[in-house]
Scaffold this motif. Structure first.
Motif, PDB file in Angstrom:
ATOM      1  N   LEU A 253       0.830  -1.024   0.021  1.00  0.00           N
ATOM      2  CA  LEU A 253       0.010   0.114   0.057  1.00  0.00           C
ATOM      3  C   LEU A 253       0.906   1.428   0.176  1.00  0.00           C
ATOM      4  N   PRO A 254       1.889   1.331   0.858  1.00  0.00           N
ATOM      5  CA  PRO A 254       2.794   2.391   0.903  1.00  0.00           C
ATOM      6  C   PRO A 254       3.309   2.754  -0.524  1.00  0.00           C
ATOM      7  N   VAL A 255       3.867   1.983  -1.102  1.00  0.00           N
ATOM      8  CA  VAL A 255       4.418   1.853  -2.586  1.00  0.00           C
ATOM      9  C   VAL A 255       3.525   2.303  -3.460  1.00  0.00           C
ATOM     10  N   ALA A 256       2.284   1.906  -3.556  1.00  0.00           N
ATOM     11  CA  ALA A 256       1.209   2.122  -4.514  1.00  0.00           C
ATOM     12  C   ALA A 256       0.771   3.858  -4.224  1.00  0.00           C
ATOM     13  N   LEU A 257       0.690   4.199  -3.056  1.00  0.00           N
ATOM     14  CA  LEU A 257       0.344   5.567  -2.926  1.00  0.00           C
ATOM     15  C   LEU A 257       1.584   6.378  -3.229  1.00  0.00           C
ATOM     16  N   ILE A 258       2.796   6.195  -2.984  1.00  0.00           N
ATOM     17  CA  ILE A 258       3.724   6.829  -3.483  1.00  0.00           C
ATOM     18  C   ILE A 258       3.931   7.097  -5.022  1.00  0.00           C
ATOM     19  N   VAL A 259       3.540   5.900  -5.913  1.00  0.00           N
ATOM     20  CA  VAL A 259       3.586   5.773  -7.074  1.00  0.00           C
ATOM     21  C   VAL A 259       2.346   6.773  -7.838  1.00  0.00           C
ATOM     22  N   MET A 260       1.251   6.493  -6.894  1.00  0.00           N
ATOM     23  CA  MET A 260       0.195   7.502  -7.493  1.00  0.00           C
ATOM     24  C   MET A 260       0.589   8.839  -7.336  1.00  0.00           C
ATOM     25  N   SER A 261       1.068   9.334  -6.304  1.00  0.00           N
ATOM     26  CA  SER A 261       1.525  10.959  -5.979  1.00  0.00           C
ATOM     27  C   SER A 261       2.627  11.383  -7.039  1.00  0.00           C
ATOM     28  N   LEU A 262       3.587  10.524  -6.940  1.00  0.00           N
ATOM     29  CA  LEU A 262       4.420  10.981  -8.314  1.00  0.00           C
ATOM     30  C   LEU A 262       3.894  10.943  -9.628  1.00  0.00           C
ATOM     31  N   VAL A 263       3.053   9.997 -10.062  1.00  0.00           N
ATOM     32  CA  VAL A 263       2.062  10.158 -11.297  1.00  0.00           C
ATOM     33  C   VAL A 263       1.501  11.511 -11.477  1.00  0.00           C
ATOM     34  N   THR A 264       0.748  11.752 -10.076  1.00  0.00           N
ATOM     35  CA  THR A 264      -0.227  12.882 -10.264  1.00  0.00           C
ATOM     36  C   THR A 264       0.666  14.091 -10.386  1.00  0.00           C
ATOM     37  N   GLN A 265       1.767  14.200  -9.692  1.00  0.00           N
ATOM     38  CA  GLN A 265       2.544  15.374  -9.744  1.00  0.00           C
ATOM     39  C   GLN A 265       3.133  15.593 -11.045  1.00  0.00           C
ATOM     40  N   THR A 266       3.510  14.343 -11.982  1.00  0.00           N
ATOM     41  CA  THR A 266       3.997  14.413 -13.052  1.00  0.00           C
ATOM     42  C   THR A 266       2.998  15.041 -14.086  1.00  0.00           C
ATOM     43  N   LEU A 267       1.658  14.636 -13.796  1.00  0.00           N
ATOM     44  CA  LEU A 267       0.561  15.233 -14.915  1.00  0.00           C
ATOM     45  C   LEU A 267       0.424  16.560 -14.575  1.00  0.00           C
ATOM     46  N   LEU A 268       0.434  17.200 -13.390  1.00  0.00           N
ATOM     47  CA  LEU A 268       0.096  18.514 -13.015  1.00  0.00           C
ATOM     48  C   LEU A 268       1.313  19.260 -13.594  1.00  0.00           C
ATOM     49  N   ASP A 269       2.629  18.754 -13.678  1.00  0.00           N
ATOM     50  CA  ASP A 269       3.589  19.719 -13.952  1.00  0.00           C
ATOM     51  C   ASP A 269       3.630  19.851 -15.622  1.00  0.00           C
ATOM     52  N   TYR A 270       3.268  18.520 -16.397  1.00  0.00           N
ATOM     53  CA  TYR A 270       3.553  18.528 -17.811  1.00  0.00           C
ATOM     54  C   TYR A 270       2.365  18.198 -18.692  1.00  0.00           C
ATOM     55  N   VAL A 271       1.300  17.868 -18.180  1.00  0.00           N
ATOM     56  CA  VAL A 271       0.284  17.476 -18.718  1.00  0.00           C
ATOM     57  C   VAL A 271      -1.104  18.535 -18.921  1.00  0.00           C
ATOM     58  N   VAL A 272      -1.385  18.614 -17.511  1.00  0.00           N
ATOM     59  CA  VAL A 272      -2.523  19.463 -17.191  1.00  0.00           C
ATOM     60  C   VAL A 272      -2.338  20.282 -16.074  1.00  0.00           C
ATOM     61  N   SER A 273      -2.994  21.437 -15.988  1.00  0.00           N
ATOM     62  CA  SER A 273      -2.551  22.395 -14.803  1.00  0.00           C
ATOM     63  C   SER A 273      -3.866  23.013 -14.296  1.00  0.00           C
ATOM     64  N   PHE A 274      -4.302  22.752 -13.150  1.00  0.00           N
ATOM     65  CA  PHE A 274      -5.499  23.170 -12.674  1.00  0.00           C
ATOM     66  C   PHE A 274      -5.716  24.507 -11.958  1.00  0.00           C
ATOM     67  N   SER A 275      -6.916  24.995 -11.560  1.00  0.00           N
ATOM     68  CA  SER A 275      -6.810  26.540 -10.726  1.00  0.00           C
ATOM     69  C   SER A 275      -5.995  26.289  -9.644  1.00  0.00           C
ATOM     70  N   ALA A 276      -5.857  27.273  -8.919  1.00  0.00           N
ATOM     71  CA  ALA A 276      -5.039  27.394  -7.614  1.00  0.00           C
ATOM     72  C   ALA A 276      -5.824  26.332  -6.351  1.00  0.00           C
ATOM     73  N   VAL A 277      -7.058  26.475  -6.341  1.00  0.00           N
ATOM     74  CA  VAL A 277      -7.830  25.840  -5.343  1.00  0.00           C
ATOM     75  C   VAL A 277      -7.436  24.330  -5.565  1.00  0.00           C
ATOM     76  N   ALA A 278      -7.790  23.833  -6.705  1.00  0.00           N
ATOM     77  CA  ALA A 278      -7.318  22.288  -7.159  1.00  0.00           C
ATOM     78  C   ALA A 278      -5.978  21.898  -6.967  1.00  0.00           C
ATOM     79  N   THR A 279      -5.090  22.975  -7.532  1.00  0.00           N
ATOM     80  CA  THR A 279      -3.631  22.621  -7.208  1.00  0.00           C
ATOM     81  C   THR A 279      -3.198  22.732  -5.658  1.00  0.00           C
ATOM     82  N   THR A 280      -3.479  23.637  -4.851  1.00  0.00           N
ATOM     83  CA  THR A 280      -3.384  23.741  -3.633  1.00  0.00           C
ATOM     84  C   THR A 280      -3.446  22.363  -2.638  1.00  0.00           C
TER      85      THR A 280
END
Length: 564
Positions: A253-280
């Motif tokens: 479970l910890p490894v799965a959650l860490i990978v999920m967080s890294l993938v989400t951060q990559t999507l936010l950095d290079y694929v899609v960017s949301f408003s400050a409310v969602a980004t924060t």
């Protein structure tokens, strides 16, 4: 006399002139501290429309956000101090800079307009507030602090005055200098170019396309996490049975959650960017997940090492194991609690330090810090007391893992020392969960604190005619044949009491450990009873009844005069 009088008048006039000059200078100095004096402002722009408000910080930013929301970027350019640009360049680039700033503020940081001062001098409305600069006029206010390429950049509001005109609040030129770099980091992603304009309209705190994209992103990230969880589970089957497979199985479970967080951060950095409310919100969640996952992996590693030591070195946890091994296991339990405490503290400090949202909300929270401290202290008194008591036990070593203790007339082994409770294993394999503060507040007997040896005694009640010397020899013979009875020179057998019909014989023996001593005591008792039963049954206590002639006569009368 006239000369002296005129001289005095000239002296008074000179003092008054000097004093007025000093007062004027101080007034000018105090006034200059309220704003930045400039020769001109935005001369390259047209006259500001009525929708542009620049009197107070709150009014200025609210006006800027409203104008950019309506895509009136040329009007919003009047909120910027474009003094670093030539007049011709101000007209050309003012609207574009306003658009870029609006995008950066929308995506970079959740800006709370209501938290900005509503007074012209930039002072807070509540001088009794404990925030910095509370009640004091200001000419420079920080709106946001953003990070790009590892460097921090501030976006600030400044108060400017031209001649005799009213001071106005504008975005400072230094903030506009770093705007291209911030726009590159926080501007819209390439994916947004393909979004229809109708989906870019606002719906509540988010845009329409964000309400659709966020669930899709979460679904995709959830599928990635599920795949990683299953993959780590398959790895446990590939690994040979033992500590590695146990450790890998515990960190799925910890490894799965860490990978999920890294993938989400990559999507936010290079694929899609949301408003400050969602980004924060995502940033807080991702930071917490990463820190929690790393801490859980560290805890699982300690748990695995403890399991390995328990299985290979100790087996069943009891006081028959070497003291060094039990001490090591106790230290590992203390290390586990320390890792948990350090992890929770580090996660809390790291999250608070990374989220700029708390720079605005934190001050208002501090206003009620005393009340909050009292409430938390009352609510968490028992928990904090248990945590401190558990560390006290670990440092003082009054009990160790595997120690045999007598607690409230129960014979128990210490199986685990945790943050808030102690787990005891009773002789009948029941588990007793005791709060740490309750345990340390009650007297208990540690049978393993120095040595596991124990002096035990067994008592027999025999007839007065029993041969004590014969019984003593049999006791010594049986006791010396038991493996768990040590120090044979301390074996002894004495008569400790008597009545008119019986006597009490007590045999004393030294055992190697409490449990083995109990078994040895039972074995010796059974053999002594078997010896008496087979060879000297007359040694058992028996009741003596004295019959008189009167008793015989009464029996005869009751039986019809016949003598039994």
């Amino acid at each position: 006399m006239k000369t002296i009088g005129s001289w005095r008048l000239w002296l008074v006039a000179a003092v008054a002139l000097v004093f007025s000059s000093l007062c004027a200078a101080q007034e000018d100095e105090s006034q200059s501290a309220l704003w930045f004096s400039v020769d001109s402002l935005n001369t390259g722009l047209d006259e500001a429309p009525e929708a542009v408000k620049q009197t107070t910080p709150r009014e200025t930013i609210r006006s800027f956000l409203e104008l950019t929301k309506q895509e009136k970027y040329d009007a919003a350019a009047h909120i910027l101090n474009l003094s670093n640009l030539a007049p011709a360049e101000q007209r050309q680039r003012g609207g574009e800079l306003a658009r870029q700033l609006a995008q950066v503020l929308k995506r970079g940081e959740w800006l709370q307009v209501s938290s900005l001062p509503g007074r012209q001098d930039g002072a807070t409305e509540h001088p009794a507030d404990k925030r910095p600069h509370a009640g004091q006029p200001r000419r420079n206010i920080k709106l946001a602090s953003l990070t790009a390429k590892g460097e921090a950049y501030d976006i600030r509001l400044g108060r400017y005055k031209v001649g005799d005109e009213q001071p106005v609040w504008l975005i400072t030129p230094d903030s506009l200098t770093s705007l291209p770099l911030l726009y590159e980091a926080y501007g819209p992603s390439l994916l947004e170019e393909y979004i229809p304009p109708s989906f870019k309209t606002s719906l509540g705190i988010l845009k329409v396309w964000e309400w659709i994209a966020i669930p899709l992103v979460l679904l995709a990230v959830g599928l990635v996490g599920w795949w990683v969880y299953k993959l780590v589970g398959v790895m446990t089957r590939w690994l040979p049975a033992g500590v590695p497979s146990i450790f890998v199985g515990q960190i799925k479970l910890p490894v799965a959650l860490i990978v999920m967080s890294l993938v989400t951060q990559t999507l936010l950095d290079y694929v899609v960017s949301f408003s400050a409310v969602a980004t924060t919100s995502f940033r807080v969640l991702l930071i917490g997940i990463l820190a929690w996952g790393a801490g859980m992996i560290a805890i699982r590693l300690v748990d695995t090492l403890m399991l390995r030591l328990t299985r290979r070195l100790m087996g069943q946890i009891d006081d028959s194991k070497p003291r060094d091994q039990r001490k090591l296991l106790t230290t590992l339990y203390a290390l586990r609690r320390m890792i948990i405490l350090v992890t929770v503290t580090a996660v809390t400090v790291y999250v608070l330090s990374q989220v700029q949202l708390f720079e605005t909300l934190g001050m208002s929270l501090l206003a009620s810090a005393s009340v909050l401290t009292v409430l938390v202290g009352i609510a968490g008194q028992a928990v904090l007391g248990n945590i401190l008591s558990s560390f006290q036990l670990s440092l003082a070593k009054s009990i160790r893992i595997g120690d045999l203790v007598m607690f409230e007339d129960q014979w128990c082994y210490v199986e685990g020392i945790f943050y808030t409770f102690i787990r005891l294993r009773c002789w009948n394999e029941r588990r007793v969960i005791v709060p740490v503060t309750y345990f340390v507040s009650k007297p208990f007997e540690n049978l393993s604190v120095k040595s596991t040896k124990e002096y035990r005694s067994l008592a027999l009640t025999l007839h007065l005619s029993a041969d004590i010397q014969c019984l003593r020899e049999k006791f010594l013979e049986y006791a010396q044949e038991e493996d768990n009875i040590v120090e044979h020179h301390k074996l002894c057998c004495y008569v400790t009491g008597q009545t008119e019909t019986a006597q009490t014989v007590v045999c004393y023996l030294m055992t190697s450990d409490p449990f083995g001593g109990w078994v040895a005591e039972m074995n010796v008792r059974e053999r002594l009873m078997a010896f008496i039963r087979e060879h000297h049954p007359e040694w058992w206590p028996r009741s003596v009844m004295v019959v008189t002639h009167e008793d015989v006569a009464r029996v005869n009368d009751a039986g019809g005069g016949q003598t039994p």
